[in-house]
Design a protein around this motif. Structure first.
Motif, PDB file in Angstrom:
ATOM      1  N   ALA A  11     -12.004   4.936  -6.747  1.00  0.00           N
ATOM      2  CA  ALA A  11     -11.370   3.666  -6.367  1.00  0.00           C
ATOM      3  C   ALA A  11      -9.883   3.879  -6.091  1.00  0.00           C
ATOM      4  O   ALA A  11      -9.311   3.243  -5.206  1.00  0.00           O
ATOM      5  CB  ALA A  11     -11.573   2.624  -7.461  1.00  0.00           C
ATOM      6  N   ARG A  39       3.988   1.825  -8.946  1.00  0.00           N
ATOM      7  CA  ARG A  39       4.102   1.562  -7.508  1.00  0.00           C
ATOM      8  C   ARG A  39       4.177   0.075  -7.237  1.00  0.00           C
ATOM      9  O   ARG A  39       4.929  -0.378  -6.370  1.00  0.00           O
ATOM     10  CB  ARG A  39       2.913   2.177  -6.765  1.00  0.00           C
ATOM     11  CG  ARG A  39       2.939   3.706  -6.782  1.00  0.00           C
ATOM     12  CD  ARG A  39       1.592   4.316  -6.398  1.00  0.00           C
ATOM     13  NE  ARG A  39       1.219   4.053  -5.040  1.00  0.00           N
ATOM     14  CZ  ARG A  39       1.494   4.840  -3.992  1.00  0.00           C
ATOM     15  NH1 ARG A  39       2.170   5.965  -4.193  1.00  0.00           N
ATOM     16  NH2 ARG A  39       1.120   4.516  -2.792  1.00  0.00           N
ATOM     17  N   ALA A  40       3.399  -0.697  -7.985  1.00  0.00           N
ATOM     18  CA  ALA A  40       3.446  -2.151  -7.813  1.00  0.00           C
ATOM     19  C   ALA A  40       4.822  -2.695  -8.164  1.00  0.00           C
ATOM     20  O   ALA A  40       5.234  -3.738  -7.667  1.00  0.00           O
ATOM     21  CB  ALA A  40       2.385  -2.816  -8.687  1.00  0.00           C
ATOM     22  N   ARG A  53      -0.370   3.196 -10.681  1.00  0.00           N
ATOM     23  CA  ARG A  53      -0.558   1.970  -9.896  1.00  0.00           C
ATOM     24  C   ARG A  53       0.480   0.919 -10.279  1.00  0.00           C
ATOM     25  O   ARG A  53       1.080   0.263  -9.437  1.00  0.00           O
ATOM     26  CB  ARG A  53      -1.972   1.450 -10.110  1.00  0.00           C
ATOM     27  CG  ARG A  53      -2.358   0.298  -9.224  1.00  0.00           C
ATOM     28  CD  ARG A  53      -3.791  -0.137  -9.486  1.00  0.00           C
ATOM     29  NE  ARG A  53      -4.769   0.700  -8.796  1.00  0.00           N
ATOM     30  CZ  ARG A  53      -5.756   1.362  -9.393  1.00  0.00           C
ATOM     31  NH1 ARG A  53      -5.897   1.296 -10.718  1.00  0.00           N
ATOM     32  NH2 ARG A  53      -6.593   2.093  -8.689  1.00  0.00           N
ATOM     33  N   ARG A  54       0.698   0.774 -11.566  1.00  0.00           N
ATOM     34  CA  ARG A  54       1.670  -0.221 -12.042  1.00  0.00           C
ATOM     35  C   ARG A  54       3.086   0.129 -11.596  1.00  0.00           C
ATOM     36  O   ARG A  54       3.877  -0.739 -11.231  1.00  0.00           O
ATOM     37  CB  ARG A  54       1.643  -0.344 -13.568  1.00  0.00           C
ATOM     38  CG  ARG A  54       0.352  -0.907 -14.117  1.00  0.00           C
ATOM     39  CD  ARG A  54       0.480  -2.353 -14.580  1.00  0.00           C
ATOM     40  NE  ARG A  54       0.923  -3.221 -13.538  1.00  0.00           N
ATOM     41  CZ  ARG A  54       0.141  -3.771 -12.586  1.00  0.00           C
ATOM     42  NH1 ARG A  54      -1.154  -3.556 -12.588  1.00  0.00           N
ATOM     43  NH2 ARG A  54       0.647  -4.549 -11.670  1.00  0.00           N
ATOM     44  N   GLU A 110      -3.803   4.127 -13.759  1.00  0.00           N
ATOM     45  CA  GLU A 110      -3.272   2.775 -13.897  1.00  0.00           C
ATOM     46  C   GLU A 110      -1.753   2.808 -14.082  1.00  0.00           C
ATOM     47  O   GLU A 110      -1.035   1.931 -13.580  1.00  0.00           O
ATOM     48  CB  GLU A 110      -3.953   2.066 -15.071  1.00  0.00           C
ATOM     49  CG  GLU A 110      -3.592   0.615 -15.215  1.00  0.00           C
ATOM     50  CD  GLU A 110      -3.928  -0.240 -13.986  1.00  0.00           C
ATOM     51  OE1 GLU A 110      -4.769   0.170 -13.170  1.00  0.00           O
ATOM     52  OE2 GLU A 110      -3.328  -1.328 -13.853  1.00  0.00           O
ATOM     53  N   GLU A 144      -0.597   8.911 -21.600  1.00  0.00           N
ATOM     54  CA  GLU A 144       0.696   8.776 -22.273  1.00  0.00           C
ATOM     55  C   GLU A 144       1.769   9.566 -21.533  1.00  0.00           C
ATOM     56  O   GLU A 144       2.846   9.040 -21.221  1.00  0.00           O
ATOM     57  CB  GLU A 144       0.565   9.270 -23.723  1.00  0.00           C
ATOM     58  CG  GLU A 144       1.796   9.102 -24.572  1.00  0.00           C
ATOM     59  CD  GLU A 144       2.874  10.131 -24.301  1.00  0.00           C
ATOM     60  OE1 GLU A 144       4.022   9.717 -24.032  1.00  0.00           O
ATOM     61  OE2 GLU A 144       2.593  11.348 -24.348  1.00  0.00           O
TER      62      GLU A 144
END
Lengths: 465, 465, 465, 465
Positions: free
Chosen positions: D303, D254-255, D251-252, D248, D220
């Motif tokens: 990962a 950066r995407a 990651r989101r 995550e 959060e």
């Protein structure tokens, strides 16, 4: 003496069929083919028309003091407008001042409603402080007095908002009490910073209201509220969800098995933030929190209604006169009273722009506007459906009629409509509240004070137990 | 003469209330309080019990030739077992052989059902070839003869499966015809490669069936089918969805506004792939396609039922005798007939393990097992609900009874049960089909051949039109 | 005798520093400050300029028969153009006809290259059939002859494509051989159906090429290829990834720990599908597969380059003369030869539109265009970096120069440029291949046949072992 | 006089090659084959071994007052232990008390380090208050004095944390100053509520530390910080990321093209929360914030390292004696000093459990532990790589050596090791700081005070500009 509605097509959240409906003592007694008529019965002919459950609006702000003024509809004009638009139940927000006594707040709202409401009503309690024995006692008393739902604010920092730890405590208490917590999810701390920044830069127009409250801040707060509710082991209800980010947060939580419910409002489905660019301070009409969103978000919300992530459509009805109230923020967007009218528009907007366009079917229309909100707030099966034993809150609806939205059509006591000039369809020919006709073909036939307070009971009782 | 069900608690996908129900000429005529009784009426006392709509199973394989044998229940034993378990409608799969005539296939299935079925039934047509004028003509004739739903297979490469281009064509045609396409979504090409690889490695046990069909291959095929349906502009129905990957693909498509529907089956909610490790070839009982999944997937499916992504629970009822049929694959997992019994277990499994555990509520139980499948396949409001004008397919259900699942409890004509020895609750005290009692307290009171073919009509007609 | 490059700023995928570089016997021998100069040394002054590793393009189609014609650049003109644009290594696709002998195909491509290439080159083998001992033997021979990467097609149904089961087998074999599999990921079956549909509707313009190959079909095939590779336990390389859907599939697979690599090409970063609307058949210049995508996709790709999901930028250089070849599809979009020039444009496009705009930094530029492709295809550290022991493939680059893209700037033997008239910057002042100057300030100084075949070795050998 | 490292295999974030390295005046001057040796040169033979850049740890807490005590390693023992483990640069946190003067805080930390550090060091400034002119002036002075990175806390409510609005302001200021903001992302408000709840319930064991800080609260806060940084238009660096949810979120972001960087620490890769169940208060050794996570999270982090979402591995080195400091919380988990040793273990842990297991390759090891942190905090190319002109911070590493982790192996001044008894491999045979040998085959050869403060410069200067 009974009221008999004959030859209509009954519609519920699940079913569609032709039948007569008889109402006795305010309650639906019989649904069937060719029901017998007694001479003294009042007979309403619904041939060629639909018979719907009276709708339920669980988000209104009638006669509410806010931002230095008071919302324009009181419990008489507001509930009358609701009935005219097919809504026969409202649940309004009693909002305690910070550190104000919760029971006294409830008393004050009862005083506002009594003798005025023309349809039945309930209250949510707005929780603006928490963490002391006094606060907890006050909230327990609210539950005992039939107010089993609380609302808290992550927005309005410094006035209404509580912090994350307080929200956690409120959720944990509510879970134990069998009460439901609703949340206004926007990151008030960042909103405040953006407002300050924009004001410091000399920005005054209504569009800066929207730019101070980007959708990411609603998505963030929604995600945070969901995490807090999960920690507390409590269900959560998100009010006036407006954007794709928040919608996706709700969807993910539900997919993970968490109990999260969400509501949107017609205005977020119908408009994009271009409204704020309108000249002559017109944008102020749409100044509300959260604000109207950029293109893309409405499509996401329609998909969320269709796939069931959004379970409720309510209105956040909170009207302010454009000429005398909205204008308070003429030179400073942050002073524009937040809110807009809508309690009377909801059913017609969803019918014309949802059902008739094929975005949702009639069952989803009734479910989101009537059955589901009734169930989530402990009013079902008394309200929100057509079933034997339910209150005789019934609407005879002509699906073929057409009209034009606007102040001339709606019955709100306010000088503008969000939908002015837009085409609509459907007519709420007859509206009954507990078997009494309140509205009939454009004429008010109800009575101030006829509406009763709906005492709700705690307990999350997923039938059977 | 009418049938009157008195004093029960009626439950539908939306409502719960107490009322009497009268049925005349096979159709519900009246729902109300204290309905009058004529002397000739048959009266069923439902005091203390629930009155449910007869359930609808849209995925059965009765009397079906498959893998060198024939499924163990025919239309008499299969529909009798269905009724005993509270189901009063089945939709069975007529499956054409590759390049076989579609109308002749339909004739063959009519011949299997006529004179045998004890409850009403419909057919889907299994489409195993496409792309020629003959195929298209055959499918158009099926629609004209009341079969408005087609099923295609991405699995069973070389026998039943069609390729992506054929599926696209089928979807485009079905959209034009107003028919619905269902799909068995597994990547048959990779399944075949894995089966060959495992057999070459000398693996023979039932567990290798599951290892040849990992969930990723179902997720892949489901995603692909969704993309193809989007290109074709056609709605899509996914049968027997079993895994988190496929579930998420459906959820994402719906969130993007695409019309995709999905069904799961009780066995995928109830078991994990540990069943395949059971000794003495026991695992063969669960050999079906797709297979039972590893831990984690069932929880995802329960959440998918709760959040509405999974709209239907059907059974894929396709029983084979353990002693004489399953054993065909004793030395080669790829020869075990795929399928298991379930048509009579579904309602009880979902009640005990879904409703009573709180995973879903009663309304969702009825919606997924009755109302929603009826609506999606053009049977509603005739079937799947309790409403004036609907068929008198009614179940009087005792929610407090308890029992033990197993062959002694279910009425399937097969020598094993997936649920043998597991506790259950609820009793289907009285089951009526069009007002006629078919099953009463453990005794069959129906008649072979009483069931009628349900001619369905094309057209996606989102009411109103 | 050595070649000495003095006073430049060396740039690699990681570092930036000032140093001299000495090259002896075609190999970098020394990097340092104030390296000593012998009288016989060739000295190149790089003051004020950058010294880059010669770039590596792992996706070219030189002298390739395709769609009834042959690509316009052969190994002489194509590699010369590459060198002029800063690229000193290409890996070209030898593509076997369906059921053609793989070794003979390799022989044919060697014949095309020998005596013509001016820079070093390798081959991938295009695998258009699989599943027989002959196919497997042929591929093993390719590996033995230095071709350790295979490519398969999910598009071009009926000519080049293999099916899912064949792809699984190829991946499994390649894993065992230590070879890498690349895939052209589009659902050829649906593409074929859409082409047929559009042609049947009388559509002939180039825009229908794009409309027959929507991005969803690339996303689908990419996801499917990833699932198949996971089943096979093999790494996977996606060529010419163009869209957000495919990008997200790759990102998710990597996040789950799967080894998936992806390449995009400059044209997909630079254009939107508006190019197909250009008049006078101009759109045909961009007819390639996959096609240029709608707005939104390029932004996603740039983000994918920045976050590392896209590891390689190659060109898919496959030029056809507009005047004589593209025109073959003047009246039928499906007959336009697929492909476009780019081998000489890549480095400059990425510099001007990527580095100078801040979308990527210089290190990412070098990594994606040189180091990473070299590493992924077994050419590093011989190629793709500046390090002691690496081949003396070096570019002296003037970052401050400016120019205009177009046929007058690039050296491709084709009559159009995708970037005609667009501004560019940077100049490849001196380009060396194994220490020999190939290109110097606009003048070709190389020699046809000087380029050597790069024999690569199998084995995924993550150092150390 | 130069130092010459001969015959080693050089490894950088990108390259691997064999060469000699010469260092003069503390700086790498030459990298090449067969470099000439002068008689006065110090020659180090690296035959058969690797030559690595000295590693950079950007997250240490040396000599830090915290929770009523002081961390056990000071700048002498701590930097000596770092060097012994292959790390030649640390960036330590100067943390101002709430409303304390930022410059005085910096003075205090300089006093702690001067005369003690054996390797070079920099400082981050911990920002615990904001919003006044004094705070802003203090931070500007820090930047002027070479401290260009700030850290703020969302955890530690009431002591270190700042609120969302303050964080927004800090980010906006930092963007303008060219400074970087790091954040400790946990929802301190909910942590505090959970700690109170658990203590009230009588829970005292170390495991309740972890139960008070579930991963959802880190997820959060990470998501929230990312949203705030986006609003402020500023880059963001997440320290000690430990869980799948936070990963995550990064990651989101950066995407979506946002600049977000993230660091994890070896302990989060190596352990699961079972460590808290160990008897005899052993769990206290792993009491740190965030805590060690349940199974599944470490796999996600590995990962994330492999796909590049996690760019940095640092240590959060903050040791407390088990016997005399950790024991302060023997009867109340909330009083256990938070922190653990690690600065000397990092490189060896990542080598043995990352590189040798194949989870990451050697280049990623060097990139995450040396090059990337140096670049992100303005130390590259001076530190973190092997290149001409870089500082002579070099490690001669024997990849074949083996050992056992534990207090006998590491040089930390603390009475326990997280890795006690676990096998390790590799040996840091020779460690040089600016060309001076600091550590040689188990013997300290450095000098207290030899380490210099690294004055860093503001400005986000993506080369070139």
């Amino acid at each position: 003496m009974a009221t008999l509605i004959r030859n209509g097509t009954l519609l519920t959240a699940t079913d569609r069929y032709e039948a007569d409906v008889s109402i006795e003592d305010g309650v639906i007694r019989n649904i069937g083919r060719d029901l017998p008529v007694a001479p003294e019965d009042e007979v309403i002919d619904a041939t060629g028309r639909w018979v719907l459950p009276g709708a339920v609006d669980v988000h209104t702000h009638l006669d509410m003091p806010f931002m230095g003024t008071v919302s324009a509809d009181d419990f008489f004009t507001g509930t009358r407008a609701a009935a005219a638009g097919g809504t026969t139940t409202v649940v309004d927000f009693a909002i305690a001042p910070r550190h104000g006594d919760y029971e006294q707040t409830l008393d004050a709202w009862h005083a506002r409603a009594e003798g005025k409401a023309v349809i039945d009503y309930g209250f949510h309690m707005g929780v603006t402080w928490f963490g002391t024995p006094e606060a907890e006692t006050g909230l327990r008393r609210c539950v005992a007095r039939g107010v089993t739902s609380f609302k808290c604010f992550m927005a309005y920092k410094g006035t209404l908002s509580i912090d994350d730890g307080e929200m956690f405590g409120l959720l944990a208490l509510s879970r134990d009490l069998g009460a439901t917590v609703s949340v206004h999810a926007e990151n008030g701390s960042i909103v405040e910073a953006l407002v300050a920044r924009h004001r410091a830069a000399g920005h005054t127009d209504p569009v800066w209201h929207a730019r101070s409250r980007p959708s990411t801040l609603e998505g963030e707060a929604t995600s945070r509220a969901i995490v807090i509710a999960r920690q507390a082991g409590a269900p959560l209800y998100i009010v006036h969800l407006t954007c794709a980010e928040a919608l996706e947060a709700v969807r993910r939580a539900r997919a993970a098995g968490q109990e999260v419910h969400a509501e949107t409002c017609p205005q977020y489905l119908m408009f994009t933030d271009e409204v704020y660019e309108r000249p002559d301070f017109e944008g102020a009409k749409w100044v509300m929190s959260p604000p109207i969103r950029p293109a893309g978000h409405p499509e996401a919300l329609w998909a969320g209604l269709a796939d069931g992530t959004l379970e409720v459509v309510a209105t956040d009805h909170c009207p302010f006169q454009f000429a005398t109230q909205k204008v308070m923020g003429k030179h400073d967007f942050s002073l524009i009273p937040n809110g807009a009218p809508g309690v009377g528009d909801r059913m017609a907007v969803l019918y014309h722009y949802g059902v008739k366009t094929g975005r949702i079917d009639v069952h989803r229309w009734i479910d989101t506007c009537s059955t589901r909100p009734a169930r989530l707030f402990g009013l079902h099966p008394q309200k929100g459906t057509l079933a034997v034993g339910s209150d005789g809150d019934v609407v005879v609806f002509d699906p073929k009629a057409t009209f034009t939205f606007g102040t001339a059509w709606s019955e709100h006591a306010v000088d503008y409509s969000l939908y002015e000039g837009m085409p609509g369809s459907g007519a709420f020919d007859v509206v009954l509240s507990r078997g009494q006709v309140v509205w009939e073909r454009g004429t008010f036939r109800g009575r101030a004070g006829a509406g009763r307070f709906l005492h709700r009971f705690p307990g999350r009782t997923p039938f059977p137990e």
